[in-house]
Design a protein around this motif. Structure first.
Motif, PDB file in Angstrom:
ATOM      1  N   PHE A 155     -12.840  23.283 -35.159  1.00 19.07           N
ATOM      2  CA  PHE A 155     -12.214  22.353 -34.224  1.00 19.07           C
ATOM      3  C   PHE A 155     -12.606  20.939 -34.631  1.00 19.07           C
ATOM      4  O   PHE A 155     -13.787  20.674 -34.878  1.00 19.07           O
ATOM      5  N   THR A 208     -11.851  16.604 -33.810  1.00 14.70           N
ATOM      6  CA  THR A 208     -11.219  15.556 -33.011  1.00 14.70           C
ATOM      7  C   THR A 208     -11.374  14.236 -33.733  1.00 14.70           C
ATOM      8  O   THR A 208     -12.493  13.779 -33.979  1.00 14.70           O
ATOM      9  N   LYS A 244      -5.866   9.654 -30.588  1.00 18.32           N
ATOM     10  CA  LYS A 244      -6.679  10.870 -30.691  1.00 18.32           C
ATOM     11  C   LYS A 244      -5.829  11.981 -31.292  1.00 18.32           C
ATOM     12  O   LYS A 244      -4.661  12.142 -30.945  1.00 18.32           O
ATOM     13  N   LYS A 281      -6.413  16.127 -32.063  1.00 19.99           N
ATOM     14  CA  LYS A 281      -7.251  17.331 -32.017  1.00 19.99           C
ATOM     15  C   LYS A 281      -6.622  18.369 -32.943  1.00 19.99           C
ATOM     16  O   LYS A 281      -5.413  18.587 -32.914  1.00 19.99           O
ATOM     17  N   SER A 333      -7.239  22.370 -34.868  1.00 23.28           N
ATOM     18  CA  SER A 333      -7.990  23.611 -35.031  1.00 23.28           C
ATOM     19  C   SER A 333      -7.465  24.304 -36.287  1.00 23.28           C
ATOM     20  O   SER A 333      -6.293  24.176 -36.645  1.00 23.28           O
TER      21      SER A 333
END
Length: 97
Positions: free
Chosen positions: A78, A80, A87, A89, A91
């Protein structure tokens, strides 16, 4: 190992920024996969290739989780990226080739 991006959540990053940040995510994921590190913080200004990409103000917090007994077994990552109000994010995971 094959680098797989499983999901992204974008908040105000441009398409070009997202593409370049995903490249960074894959590079960092692969480079620390062979270590014992489970969490790391990076300032993208510290990466040599960043001088050409224009992402100097972004930072990355990356975390590895071992998922045993789930539908995916192995290491899941993960990350960020943040820069001011922006931002991203991400995975992902690594697969054997």
């Amino acid at each position: 190992m094959k680098r797989i991006i499983d999901d992204i959540e974008n908040d105000e990053c441009t398409k070009t920024e997202v593409e370049k940040l995903l490249d960074y995510f894959e590079i960092v994921m692969a480079s620390i996969a062979g270590t014992k590190a489970y969490k790391g913080c990076y300032n993208l200004a510290d990466f040599d290739i960043n001088k050409q990409c224009g992402l100097r103000n972004f930072s990355l917090v990356m975390e590895r989780l071992n998922l045993e007994g789930q539908t995916f077994v192995g290491q899941f990552w993960f990350g960020t990226f943040t820069s001011g109000e922006k931002k991203l994010k991400v995975s992902g995971h690594l697969e054997e080739c």
